[in-house]
Design a protein around this motif. Structure first.
Motif, short mmCIF file in Angstrom:
data_model
loop_
_atom_site.label_atom_id
_atom_site.label_comp_id
_atom_site.label_asym_id
_atom_site.label_seq_id
_atom_site.Cartn_x
_atom_site.Cartn_y
_atom_site.Cartn_z
N PHE A 92 5.42 -27.40 50.18
CA PHE A 92 6.45 -27.62 51.09
C PHE A 92 5.80 -27.35 52.60
O PHE A 92 5.96 -28.27 53.36
N TYR A 93 5.25 -26.31 52.91
CA TYR A 93 4.89 -25.97 54.05
C TYR A 93 3.53 -26.79 54.47
O TYR A 93 3.55 -27.49 55.68
N ALA A 94 2.75 -27.18 53.51
CA ALA A 94 1.54 -28.23 53.91
C ALA A 94 2.04 -29.50 54.22
O ALA A 94 1.34 -30.13 55.29
N LEU A 95 3.14 -29.96 53.42
CA LEU A 95 3.56 -31.30 53.59
C LEU A 95 4.51 -31.19 55.15
O LEU A 95 4.36 -32.23 55.82
N TRP A 96 5.00 -30.49 55.30
CA TRP A 96 5.73 -30.35 56.66
C TRP A 96 5.06 -30.48 57.91
O TRP A 96 5.38 -31.00 58.67
N GLU A 97 3.75 -29.86 57.79
CA GLU A 97 2.96 -29.90 58.84
C GLU A 97 2.08 -31.30 58.85
O GLU A 97 1.86 -31.27 60.09
N GLN A 98 2.42 -32.08 58.05
CA GLN A 98 1.92 -33.45 58.39
C GLN A 98 2.94 -34.40 59.05
O GLN A 98 2.61 -35.52 59.44
N HIS A 99 4.05 -33.86 59.13
CA HIS A 99 5.12 -34.77 60.02
C HIS A 99 5.48 -34.26 61.30
O HIS A 99 5.31 -33.12 61.59
N THR A 100 5.56 -35.31 62.19
CA THR A 100 6.19 -35.03 63.74
C THR A 100 7.54 -35.29 63.78
O THR A 100 8.19 -34.69 64.57
N THR A 101 8.13 -36.10 62.77
CA THR A 101 9.52 -36.26 62.92
C THR A 101 10.56 -35.21 62.42
O THR A 101 10.19 -34.39 61.40
N PHE A 102 11.37 -34.67 63.25
CA PHE A 102 12.28 -33.68 63.12
C PHE A 102 11.61 -32.26 63.09
O PHE A 102 11.98 -31.32 62.53
N ARG A 103 10.39 -32.27 63.72
CA ARG A 103 9.59 -30.91 63.43
C ARG A 103 10.35 -29.65 64.19
O ARG A 103 10.13 -28.56 63.89
N GLU A 104 11.05 -30.03 65.11
CA GLU A 104 11.88 -28.98 65.73
C GLU A 104 13.09 -28.49 65.06
O GLU A 104 13.79 -27.51 65.48
N GLU A 105 13.59 -29.20 64.18
CA GLU A 105 14.66 -28.71 63.34
C GLU A 105 14.37 -27.91 62.10
O GLU A 105 13.45 -27.62 61.62
N ALA A 106 15.39 -26.97 61.69
CA ALA A 106 15.31 -26.15 60.60
C ALA A 106 14.95 -27.01 59.27
O ALA A 106 15.59 -27.99 59.12
N SER A 107 14.27 -26.42 58.47
CA SER A 107 13.78 -26.97 57.16
C SER A 107 13.84 -25.98 56.08
O SER A 107 13.45 -24.67 56.24
N ILE A 108 14.40 -26.40 54.73
CA ILE A 108 14.49 -25.41 53.71
C ILE A 108 14.11 -26.06 52.46
O ILE A 108 14.06 -27.28 52.23
N LEU A 109 13.24 -25.21 51.48
CA LEU A 109 13.18 -25.51 50.10
C LEU A 109 14.08 -24.24 49.27
O LEU A 109 13.85 -23.41 49.42
N ALA A 110 14.76 -24.83 48.32
CA ALA A 110 15.68 -23.97 47.75
C ALA A 110 15.72 -24.30 46.07
O ALA A 110 15.43 -25.49 45.84
N VAL A 111 16.09 -23.40 45.42
CA VAL A 111 16.14 -23.43 43.81
C VAL A 111 17.47 -22.92 43.47
O VAL A 111 18.03 -22.36 44.04
N LEU A 112 17.90 -23.56 42.26
CA LEU A 112 19.13 -22.98 41.86
C LEU A 112 19.18 -21.86 40.81
O LEU A 112 18.12 -21.71 40.25
N ASP A 113 20.03 -21.06 41.18
CA ASP A 113 19.87 -19.51 40.71
C ASP A 113 21.49 -19.25 40.30
O ASP A 113 22.30 -18.89 41.15
#
Length: 266
Positions: A92-113
């Protein structure tokens, strides 16, 4: 445990009470007095005292000079070990660093529990969204973009059965009020390919999410989302956000089924 409507016979009541204490302290987000723990869990103070002493000795809980109790560092170690054993947050972190679109916005990875989503990776925004995302944070799945993305990979019957076992929570006046309304939203998500949280988690926040699918493509092992200030959203920006998060989730899904370096292709 907490929030389930149907429970199997408890085979380890002392362990169950200890876990409920940990859950309660975690939800409070601050030190909790022994008397408050006993009251909220409807347990005898003598029982709570013994359980807390055991948890303190094991490092799962700390007793502060004020007399209150908070989670201990052993919990952090376990959480870090769980995250370190999963490749998805790193991807998730590695892929996010490859993008410039919406870089300033909050981003989240979540799982169901259970009935909640748990954040296993996150990046905060400089914008005041009314919430600061952090690892291990829990929110009701039915209110969040990541949660609804995950639920959308279930059938309607499975969702109904899921909420026969779990309570639905309401966080704001915009939160989905019941199972029928939720199923309408999930049908739209399946058609659109992305979910929307329009002020359901926090009044001032708008989020778009999408599922990260398993190798067979049928289920979701996680979900991703990006969050914005609701006041900044336009129809065009919402469409762009939905398209971006769908593509991001698809790439993250592909990264989980790609052959490891050095492996032989079929």
């Amino acid at each position: 445990m907490t929030g389930q409507k149907q429970r199997e016979r408890d085979l380890a009541p002392a362990l169950t009470r200890g876990l409920k204490i940990l859950d309660l302290i975690a939800r409070q987000g601050q030190a909790v007095a022994m008397s408050e723990i006993a009251e909220q869990l409807d347990l005898a103070k003598s029982s709570v005292h013994g359980l807390l002493a055991t948890l303190v000795a094991a490092g799962y809980v700390e007793r502060l000079p004020s007399g209150g109790y908070r989670l201990g560092l052993r919990i952090v170690q376990l959480a870090n070990a769980r995250l370190d054993s999963a490749a998805l947050p790193a991807e998730f972190y590695a892929l996010w660093e490859q993008h410039t679109t919406f870089r300033e916005e909050a981003s989240i990875l979540a799982v169901l529990d259970g009935a909640d989503v748990v954040y296993v990776a996150c990046r905060n925004s400089r914008h005041a969204l009314g919430v600061t995302f952090r690892l291990g944070m829990r929110l009701p799945a039915c209110c969040t973009a990541t949660g609804k993305a995950l639920l959308s990979t279930m059938s309607d019957d499975e969702v109904r059965a899921f909420y026969a076992r779990h309570d639905m929570s309401v966080l704001t006046r915009r939160s989905v009020p019941g199972i029928d309304e939720l199923l309408v939203q999930l049908a739209e998500i399946r058609t659109r390919g992305s979910s929307i949280d329009d002020g359901e988690t926090r009044d001032h926040m708008w989020s778009a999410g999408a599922p990260v699918r398993t190798s067979d493509g049928r289920r979701a092992e996680a979900a991703v989302a990006i969050s914005f200030l609701r006041s900044d959203m336009t129809a065009n920006k919402a469409e762009m956000a939905g398209d971006f998060i769908r593509r991001f989730a698809a790439k993250l899904s592909e990264s989980q089924v790609a052959p490891a370096a050095g492996s032989r292709g079929a």
